[in-house]
Design an enzyme around this catalytic site. Structure first.
Site, PDB file in Angstrom:
ATOM      1  N   GLU A  45     -14.878   0.867 -28.027  1.00  0.00           N
ATOM      2  CA  GLU A  45     -16.099   0.827 -26.869  1.00  0.00           C
ATOM      3  C   GLU A  45     -16.201   2.554 -26.695  1.00  0.00           C
ATOM      4  O   GLU A  45     -17.216   3.155 -26.600  1.00  0.00           O
ATOM      5  CB  GLU A  45     -15.538   0.312 -25.510  1.00  0.00           C
ATOM      6  CG  GLU A  45     -16.075  -1.132 -25.458  1.00  0.00           C
ATOM      7  CD  GLU A  45     -17.635  -1.208 -25.603  1.00  0.00           C
ATOM      8  OE1 GLU A  45     -18.225  -1.112 -26.378  1.00  0.00           O
ATOM      9  OE2 GLU A  45     -18.121  -1.549 -24.499  1.00  0.00           O
TER      10      GLU A  45
ATOM     11  N   THR B 142     -26.093   3.071 -25.140  1.00  0.00           N
ATOM     12  CA  THR B 142     -25.175   3.048 -23.696  1.00  0.00           C
ATOM     13  C   THR B 142     -25.034   4.783 -23.436  1.00  0.00           C
ATOM     14  O   THR B 142     -24.932   5.085 -22.435  1.00  0.00           O
ATOM     15  CB  THR B 142     -23.910   2.311 -24.049  1.00  0.00           C
ATOM     16  OG1 THR B 142     -24.351   1.057 -24.225  1.00  0.00           O
ATOM     17  CG2 THR B 142     -22.959   2.512 -22.793  1.00  0.00           C
TER      18      THR B 142
HETATM   19  N1  HSE Z   1     -20.883  -0.696 -17.830  1.00  0.00           N
HETATM   20  C1  HSE Z   1     -21.317  -0.420 -18.786  1.00  0.00           C
HETATM   21  C2  HSE Z   1     -22.616   0.762 -18.713  1.00  0.00           C
HETATM   22  C3  HSE Z   1     -21.748  -1.245 -19.849  1.00  0.00           C
HETATM   23  O1  HSE Z   1     -23.246   0.243 -17.950  1.00  0.00           O
HETATM   24  O2  HSE Z   1     -22.749   1.686 -19.192  1.00  0.00           O
HETATM   25  C4  HSE Z   1     -22.462  -0.808 -21.103  1.00  0.00           C
HETATM   26  O3  HSE Z   1     -22.631  -1.848 -22.047  1.00  0.00           O
END
Ligand code: HSE
Length: 315
Positions: A135, A188
């Site tokens: 990630e 992201t």
């Molecule tokens: N919690 C993370 C964000 C998830 O909102 O950036 C990303 O998929």
């Protein structure tokens, strides 16, 4: 000597944040997700022999690929130095950059597959930090809400990801999730960059009150309380500007009877939670009308909550 054994694992798509739980809350859904097959090979080291379903966009180089990095983290901790190598085959079965945890699904499937191939040196709980390494490569920061939901299934609360301290929450049986995925892509990494680094105390108080109430609502199966808690004071107002028709879609979902609606992960998908399949489908139809007016293509997906998480499908 090489072994012909191979392990194929499925890991589901996930909704992270769930409105009020930025970076700590997530749940898994059915029907979308990735498959990773791990097998021993005569070529030493970890390699990725194929990726399908990504239109050639993801790197085959293991040290640049989220699944590869996650698997490499596991192999390093396991002290794997055998003459044999391991090859991964990745099948993407969900859109990239959609806010549905695409990189997390690949990372989670990869660590489960490699762990199984090695004879399970780690418990499932111990796999989380390895999957988080993948990630990090995708988003630039370590967050475990998608990977934990993909690994364990159901609703999860990430207290800390390293050392792993993830709480599997209760999943109320009537909950159905609607996903609407507008055909735009948001990385992201980029949608994290626009977030404010400081939060006014008043908003923080509202947010943690909602998060506590949502967790209570899940355990008591109080659907009304779940609906009243699905609010995001902090992240949604900033990120929603990246999603055409966001406010109208959210209203359309609530008008159709959904308990609540917000951005799925970092977007652009939205999720809504309802208490029946019919209501979830109605929410999807209503939201779809908004994107039709705007002229944006979209996909709707309706699912119960997936309480299984990543699992071996062929061995
Ligand atoms: N919690 C993370 C964000 C998830 O909102 O950036 C990303 O998929």
């Amino acid at each position: 000597m090489t072994s012909p054994k191979s392990i194929r694992v499925f890991a589901p798509a996930t909704v992270a944040n769930v409105a009020c739980g930025f970076d700590v809350l997530g749940f898994a859904i059915h029907g979308l997700g990735d498959y990773v097959t791990a097998r021993f090979s005569d070529v030493s080291g970890l390699g990725i022999e194929s990726i399908t379903g990504d239109d050639g966009r993801l790197p085959l180089e293991a040290s640049k690929n989220t699944a590869g990095l996650a698997a490499m983290a596991l192999l390093k901790r396991a002290g794997f130095k055998g003459e044999k190598g391991i090859q991964l085959a990745i099948e993407k079965n969900m859109p990239l950059g959609s806010g549905l945890g695409s990189s997390a699904a690949s990372s989670a499937a990869a660590v489960v597959a490699v762990n199984e191939l090695l004879g399970r040196p780690f418990s499932v709980d111990d796999l989380l930090p390895f999957a988080v390494e993948g990630e990090m490569a995708a988003s630039g920061t370590a967050h475990a809400d998608n990977v934990a939901a993909a690994l364990f299934g159901g609703f999860i609360l990430v207290k800390t990801h390293n050392p792993p301290d993830v709480i599997s929450l209760h999943t109320p049986p009537k909950l159905h999730c609607t996903i609407i995925h507008p055909s735009i892509e948001i990385q992201t990494r980029n949608s994290r960059m626009i977030l404010k680094k400081e939060v006014p105390l008043e908003k923080a108080v509202t947010q943690w009150a909602n998060l506590g109430a949502l967790v209570a609502g899940l355990y008591t199966e109080d659907y009304d309380l779940i609906g009243r808690s699905l609010h995001d004071e902090i992240i949604e107002p900033v990120r929603s500007i990246l999603i055409p028709g966001f406010d109208e879609m959210k209203k359309a979902a609530l008008d159709a009877g959904a308990l609540g609606c917000s951005i799925s992960g970092s977007g652009p998908s939205l999720f809504a939670l309802s208490t029946s399949k019919d209501e979830a489908e109605a929410a999807g139809r209503n939201m779809g009308k908004i994107l039709e007016k705007i002229g944006l293509e979209y996909h709707i997906h309706v699912s119960e909550i997936n309480t299984t998480g990543a699992h071996v499908v062929d061995a």
